[in-house]
Design a protein around this motif. Structure first.
Motif, PDB file in Angstrom:
ATOM      1  N   GLY A  19       0.785  -1.244   0.000  1.00 32.64           N
ATOM      2  CA  GLY A  19       0.000   0.000   0.000  1.00 32.64           C
ATOM      3  C   GLY A  19       0.805   1.276   0.000  1.00 32.64           C
ATOM      4  O   GLY A  19       0.242   2.348   0.226  1.00 32.64           O
ATOM      5  N   LYS A  20       2.110   1.193  -0.249  1.00 37.46           N
ATOM      6  CA  LYS A  20       2.923   2.417  -0.173  1.00 37.46           C
ATOM      7  C   LYS A  20       2.415   3.498  -1.123  1.00 37.46           C
ATOM      8  O   LYS A  20       2.316   4.652  -0.749  1.00 37.46           O
ATOM      9  CB  LYS A  20       4.415   2.131  -0.407  1.00 37.46           C
ATOM     10  N   SER A  21       2.065   3.102  -2.371  1.00 38.20           N
ATOM     11  CA  SER A  21       1.671   4.127  -3.353  1.00 38.20           C
ATOM     12  C   SER A  21       0.363   4.804  -2.953  1.00 38.20           C
ATOM     13  O   SER A  21       0.174   5.997  -3.219  1.00 38.20           O
ATOM     14  CB  SER A  21       1.521   3.516  -4.744  1.00 38.20           C
ATOM     15  N   ARG A  42       8.519   8.354  -9.205  1.00 39.98           N
ATOM     16  CA  ARG A  42       8.611   6.924  -8.922  1.00 39.98           C
ATOM     17  C   ARG A  42       9.785   6.302  -9.663  1.00 39.98           C
ATOM     18  O   ARG A  42      10.309   6.871 -10.619  1.00 39.98           O
ATOM     19  CB  ARG A  42       7.325   6.220  -9.356  1.00 39.98           C
ATOM     20  N   GLU A  43      10.158   5.110  -9.199  1.00 40.96           N
ATOM     21  CA  GLU A  43      11.197   4.334  -9.873  1.00 40.96           C
ATOM     22  C   GLU A  43      10.734   2.896 -10.058  1.00 40.96           C
ATOM     23  O   GLU A  43      10.023   2.386  -9.191  1.00 40.96           O
ATOM     24  CB  GLU A  43      12.483   4.349  -9.053  1.00 40.96           C
ATOM     25  N   PRO A  44      11.161   2.173 -11.114  1.00 42.61           N
ATOM     26  CA  PRO A  44      11.832   2.806 -12.225  1.00 42.61           C
ATOM     27  C   PRO A  44      10.870   3.759 -12.927  1.00 42.61           C
ATOM     28  O   PRO A  44       9.688   3.467 -13.014  1.00 42.61           O
ATOM     29  CB  PRO A  44      12.221   1.635 -13.140  1.00 42.61           C
ATOM     30  N   LEU A  53      12.107   2.722 -19.954  1.00 45.51           N
ATOM     31  CA  LEU A  53      12.840   1.587 -19.370  1.00 45.51           C
ATOM     32  C   LEU A  53      11.914   0.787 -18.448  1.00 45.51           C
ATOM     33  O   LEU A  53      11.975  -0.442 -18.388  1.00 45.51           O
ATOM     34  CB  LEU A  53      14.075   2.084 -18.598  1.00 45.51           C
ATOM     35  N   ARG A  54      11.044   1.495 -17.727  1.00 37.94           N
ATOM     36  CA  ARG A  54      10.084   0.808 -16.851  1.00 37.94           C
ATOM     37  C   ARG A  54       9.223  -0.164 -17.665  1.00 37.94           C
ATOM     38  O   ARG A  54       8.990  -1.289 -17.262  1.00 37.94           O
ATOM     39  CB  ARG A  54       9.192   1.847 -16.149  1.00 37.94           C
ATOM     40  N   GLN A  55       8.758   0.355 -18.801  1.00 43.12           N
ATOM     41  CA  GLN A  55       7.927  -0.471 -19.679  1.00 43.12           C
ATOM     42  C   GLN A  55       8.688  -1.739 -20.072  1.00 43.12           C
ATOM     43  O   GLN A  55       8.156  -2.856 -19.986  1.00 43.12           O
ATOM     44  CB  GLN A  55       7.584   0.386 -20.917  1.00 43.12           C
ATOM     45  N   LEU A  57      11.289  -3.092 -18.553  1.00 43.31           N
ATOM     46  CA  LEU A  57      11.653  -3.918 -17.392  1.00 43.31           C
ATOM     47  C   LEU A  57      10.463  -4.667 -16.809  1.00 43.31           C
ATOM     48  O   LEU A  57      10.608  -5.776 -16.297  1.00 43.31           O
ATOM     49  CB  LEU A  57      12.249  -3.023 -16.298  1.00 43.31           C
ATOM     50  N   LEU A  58       9.286  -4.033 -16.841  1.00 45.08           N
ATOM     51  CA  LEU A  58       8.159  -4.613 -16.096  1.00 45.08           C
ATOM     52  C   LEU A  58       7.058  -5.178 -16.979  1.00 45.08           C
ATOM     53  O   LEU A  58       6.452  -6.194 -16.631  1.00 45.08           O
ATOM     54  CB  LEU A  58       7.552  -3.560 -15.154  1.00 45.08           C
ATOM     55  N   GLN A  59       6.779  -4.518 -18.104  1.00 51.11           N
ATOM     56  CA  GLN A  59       5.569  -4.906 -18.833  1.00 51.11           C
ATOM     57  C   GLN A  59       5.780  -5.979 -19.881  1.00 51.11           C
ATOM     58  O   GLN A  59       4.903  -6.792 -20.119  1.00 51.11           O
ATOM     59  CB  GLN A  59       4.914  -3.671 -19.491  1.00 51.11           C
ATOM     60  N   TYR A 108      15.447  -6.229  -4.353  1.00 54.11           N
ATOM     61  CA  TYR A 108      14.964  -7.081  -5.466  1.00 54.11           C
ATOM     62  C   TYR A 108      16.115  -7.718  -6.246  1.00 54.11           C
ATOM     63  O   TYR A 108      16.131  -8.931  -6.449  1.00 54.11           O
ATOM     64  CB  TYR A 108      14.074  -6.279  -6.420  1.00 54.11           C
ATOM     65  N   GLN A 109      17.060  -6.864  -6.726  1.00 52.76           N
ATOM     66  CA  GLN A 109      18.145  -7.445  -7.519  1.00 52.76           C
ATOM     67  C   GLN A 109      19.172  -8.139  -6.607  1.00 52.76           C
ATOM     68  O   GLN A 109      19.764  -9.136  -6.992  1.00 52.76           O
ATOM     69  CB  GLN A 109      18.839  -6.359  -8.368  1.00 52.76           C
ATOM     70  N   GLY A 110      19.339  -7.619  -5.382  1.00 50.31           N
ATOM     71  CA  GLY A 110      20.243  -8.256  -4.420  1.00 50.31           C
ATOM     72  C   GLY A 110      19.560  -9.411  -3.711  1.00 50.31           C
ATOM     73  O   GLY A 110      19.841 -10.580  -3.961  1.00 50.31           O
ATOM     74  N   ARG A 158       6.420  -8.285 -14.782  1.00 49.20           N
ATOM     75  CA  ARG A 158       7.470  -9.312 -14.932  1.00 49.20           C
ATOM     76  C   ARG A 158       8.077  -9.694 -13.574  1.00 49.20           C
ATOM     77  O   ARG A 158       8.377 -10.850 -13.330  1.00 49.20           O
ATOM     78  CB  ARG A 158       8.563  -8.786 -15.879  1.00 49.20           C
ATOM     79  N   ILE A 159       8.233  -8.701 -12.689  1.00 51.60           N
ATOM     80  CA  ILE A 159       8.861  -8.988 -11.393  1.00 51.60           C
ATOM     81  C   ILE A 159       7.829  -9.560 -10.411  1.00 51.60           C
ATOM     82  O   ILE A 159       8.125 -10.480  -9.654  1.00 51.60           O
ATOM     83  CB  ILE A 159       9.575  -7.730 -10.852  1.00 51.60           C
ATOM     84  N   GLU A 160       6.587  -9.049 -10.494  1.00 51.86           N
ATOM     85  CA  GLU A 160       5.534  -9.566  -9.587  1.00 51.86           C
ATOM     86  C   GLU A 160       5.216 -11.043  -9.858  1.00 51.86           C
ATOM     87  O   GLU A 160       4.574 -11.703  -9.046  1.00 51.86           O
ATOM     88  CB  GLU A 160       4.243  -8.748  -9.761  1.00 51.86           C
TER      89      GLU A 160
HETATM   90  P1  TMP Z   1       5.748  -0.752  -8.340  1.00 49.52           P
HETATM   91  O1  TMP Z   1       6.231   0.636  -8.564  1.00 49.52           O
HETATM   92  O2  TMP Z   1       4.374  -1.004  -8.805  1.00 49.52           O
HETATM   93  O3  TMP Z   1       6.015  -1.264  -6.976  1.00 49.52           O
HETATM   94  O4  TMP Z   1       6.598  -1.688  -9.351  1.00 49.52           O
HETATM   95  C1  TMP Z   1       7.943  -1.553  -9.510  1.00 49.52           C
HETATM   96  C2  TMP Z   1       8.570  -2.916  -9.630  1.00 49.52           C
HETATM   97  O5  TMP Z   1       9.954  -2.758  -9.957  1.00 49.52           O
HETATM   98  C3  TMP Z   1       8.509  -3.719  -8.358  1.00 49.52           C
HETATM   99  O6  TMP Z   1       8.268  -5.073  -8.668  1.00 49.52           O
HETATM  100  C4  TMP Z   1       9.917  -3.607  -7.804  1.00 49.52           C
HETATM  101  C5  TMP Z   1      10.762  -3.450  -9.032  1.00 49.52           C
HETATM  102  N1  TMP Z   1      12.008  -2.741  -8.827  1.00 49.52           N
HETATM  103  C6  TMP Z   1      13.193  -3.450  -8.823  1.00 49.52           C
HETATM  104  O7  TMP Z   1      13.190  -4.668  -9.001  1.00 49.52           O
HETATM  105  N2  TMP Z   1      14.363  -2.779  -8.626  1.00 49.52           N
HETATM  106  C7  TMP Z   1      14.418  -1.425  -8.461  1.00 49.52           C
HETATM  107  O8  TMP Z   1      15.507  -0.855  -8.283  1.00 49.52           O
HETATM  108  C8  TMP Z   1      13.176  -0.688  -8.462  1.00 49.52           C
HETATM  109  C9  TMP Z   1      13.188   0.795  -8.272  1.00 49.52           C
HETATM  110  C10 TMP Z   1      12.001  -1.388  -8.650  1.00 49.52           C
END
Ligand code: TMP
Length: 210
Positions: A19-21, A42-44, A53-55, A57-59, A108-110, A158-160
């Motif tokens: 719920g952070k957002s 926000r990041e990414p 890049l977000r697109q 990396l995630l979509q 996440y990456q670590g 992709r990460i979720e």
């Molecule tokens: P969110 O903004 O909806 O939480 O989605 C961002 C996604 O990107 C979330 O799964 C976490 C991931 N993320 C990384 O894996 N590494 C990063 O450095 C950042 C900023 C986000």
């Protein structure tokens, strides 16, 4: 205040579904009511290149991205974000609130992907120099609860799409970082109701700034 920052750099962190957002508008209002200029980002993401890049990396789930590339793209988006938004706004004295920053990369990456923490720390130093958030709110809840909430939202990115143990590792990494830097982090217990979490966020801000 962090010595490098004229403004305030506040970051929101945590696994998906905490719920952070949804608490970002209340945090924004808090600083605005105290007369600050506030920028939320926000990041990414946060810049035209960062959002592209977000697109990627995630979509785009069909795109193969190895872990090192994922790490470097996160920092590439961040370098642009720092140059176009974060540094100029902090220089102006604004409050910059970012939904995620480098703690997410460590987690996440670590923690999640298993990349070495010292490699991430090297990139952090290279891209950010000495710049660190002044305050980081870590929204924290058990993985089962958070993922159930996240599942109610739209399509997983992709990460979720990772399994439960990935998010346990991510959460544990966030908690370790929180313990290591108690002066920067505030842990918000997000397993409670929306209103209780919002009250906890506002009281953390009051403790810090009033
Ligand atoms: P969110 O903004 O909806 O939480 O989605 C961002 C996604 O990107 C979330 O799964 C976490 C991931 N993320 C990384 O894996 N590494 C990063 O450095 C950042 C900023 C986000």
């Amino acid at each position: 205040m962090h010595t490098e920052n004229k403004g305030q750099f506040v970051t929101l962190e945590g696994i998906e579904g905490v719920g952070k957002s949804s608490h970002l508008p209340a945090i924004r209002r808090y600083f605005e009511s105290r007369g600050h200029r506030v920028v939320t980002t926000r990041e990414p993401g946060g810049t035209p290149l960062g959002e592209r890049l977000r697109q990627l990396l995630l979509q785009d789930k069909s795109l193969q991205i190895c872990d090192d590339t994922e790490l470097m793209l996160m920092f590439a988006a961040r370098a642009e974000h720092l140059s176009q938004v974060i540094r100029p706004e902090l220089e102006n004295g604004s409050v910059v609130i970012s939904d995620r920053f480098t703690d997410s990369t460590f987690a996440y990456q670590g923690g999640g992907r298993g990349l070495p923490q010292d490699r991430i720390a090297e990139l952090e130093h290279w891209v950010q120099g000495g710049l660190r958030p002044d305050l980081t709110l870590l929204f924290d809840a058990p993985v089962e609860i958070a993922l159930q909430r996240a599942a109610r939202r739209s399509n997983k990115d992709r990460i979720e799409d990772q399994e439960l143990s990935f998010f346990e590792d991510v959460r544990n990494c966030f908690l370790r970082r929180c313990q290591m830097e108690p002066e920067r982090f505030v842990r918000i217990d997000s397993s409670r109701s929306y209103d209780e979490v919002e009250a906890a966020v506002l009281s953390a801000l009051k403790r810090r700034y009033e």
